[in-house]
Design an enzyme around this catalytic site. Structure first.
Site, short mmCIF file in Angstrom:
data_model
loop_
_atom_site.label_atom_id
_atom_site.label_comp_id
_atom_site.label_asym_id
_atom_site.label_seq_id
_atom_site.Cartn_x
_atom_site.Cartn_y
_atom_site.Cartn_z
CB SER A 120 -89.63 41.70 -3.59
OG SER A 120 -88.44 41.25 -3.25
CE LYS A 159 -87.23 39.05 -6.81
NZ LYS A 159 -88.32 40.32 -6.16
#
Length: 278
Positions: free
Chosen positions: A43, A120
């Site tokens: 990701s 993230k």
């Protein structure tokens, strides 16, 4: 005989004490300074690759319940979260020696619902509005500048211990084929630049306007079309808005990296990523 038995017992006691001290030191190190973290998914490509190993700087933003260590080993049936160690502090909003994260930081945080660690990039600060339009990021109504940076190329094959395969912009390339994705440099208002990857037209390329609540943050993966992040609410399986108390720390540098299914596969080590700044 009694002397030998006494000596053996003393040796066992010393060994146990050594193990206990080692565990205590490791626990203190993980709680207050740095936590090891393996990258399990794609990701955050190509900033972080599957198999990257890094230490999370817990001193960067101060301490909350999320700073306590977690021990998760599904194969052994062990699932001890930070709240199991420091549940008494889960409702406290303030952080000890707290400092605000900065836009563009790569951050590890506890998922507000599952308690699992996520990594993230911090995009939206409290009070910001965030929106995606046609695959472009808008902050507080302004388009975030993007610059084409060619293609990200990788081999279509199983990656990491989970054997995950990448998603490709050039379709089904087959095992061992070249998987490519357009690469774009995005620059946030504070000057932080990083690469994002695009697979193609996806549902989350166009969203409504998110308004980040006070005391919360909005996170996105750099591999935009392959990231479970704040664009999806928690009740729909996403991350949603992340409260300050759930932040663990900042990722600053990749220490080690392996492209294989096992750390022992030394021929898959990525020497060019050792001690690589994030």
């Amino acid at each position: 005989m009694a002397e030998k038995s006494k000596s053996a017992m003393s040796s066992v006691v010393e060994t146990i004490k050594t193990i206990v001290y080692a565990l205590l030191i490791a626990g203190i190190f993980r709680t207050f300074f740095f936590q090891p973290f393996w990258i399990p998914s794609g990701s955050m490509k190509d900033t972080l690759l599957i198999g990257d190993f890094l230490f999370v700087n817990k001193m960067a933003y101060g301490y909350s319940y999320a700073s306590c260590p977690s021990i998760i080993a599904p194969g052994l049936g062990i699932d001890i979260g930070a709240d199991d160690f420091c549940g008494f502090a889960t409702e406290k909003e303030d952080r000890l020696l707290g400092r605000m994260p900065e836009r563009g930081d790569v951050v590890v945080f506890r998922h507000p619902v599952t308690g699992r660690d996520f990594i993230k990039r911090l995009i939206g600060l409290p009070g910001d509005t965030v929106q995606m339009q046609g695959g472009q990021l808008f902050l507080n109504g302004d388009a975030v500048p993007q610059q084409d940076d060619g293609l990200f190329r990788e081999t279509y094959e199983a990656q990491g211990p989970q054997g995950l395969r990448p998603r490709c912009a050039n379709g089904a390339v087959g095992e061992g084929g070249e998987c490519v994705k357009p690469r774009t440099i995005e620059t946030l208002p504070n000057g932080v630049s990083y690469a994002t990857l695009d697979i193609g037209e996806q549902a989350l390329d166009d969203t409504g306007v998110y308004t980040v609540p006070e005391g919360h943050f909005f996170f996105m993966g750099d591999n935009r079309d392959n990231s479970t992040d704040s664009r999806v609410p928690q009740n729909l399986g996403g991350v949603g808005f992340v409260p300050l108390k759930d932040i663990v720390g900042r990722a600053d540098r990749v220490v080690f990296s392996s492209a294989g299914r096992s750390l022992l596969h030394f021929w898959t080590w990525r020497g060019d990523r050792f001690f690589k700044a994030i």
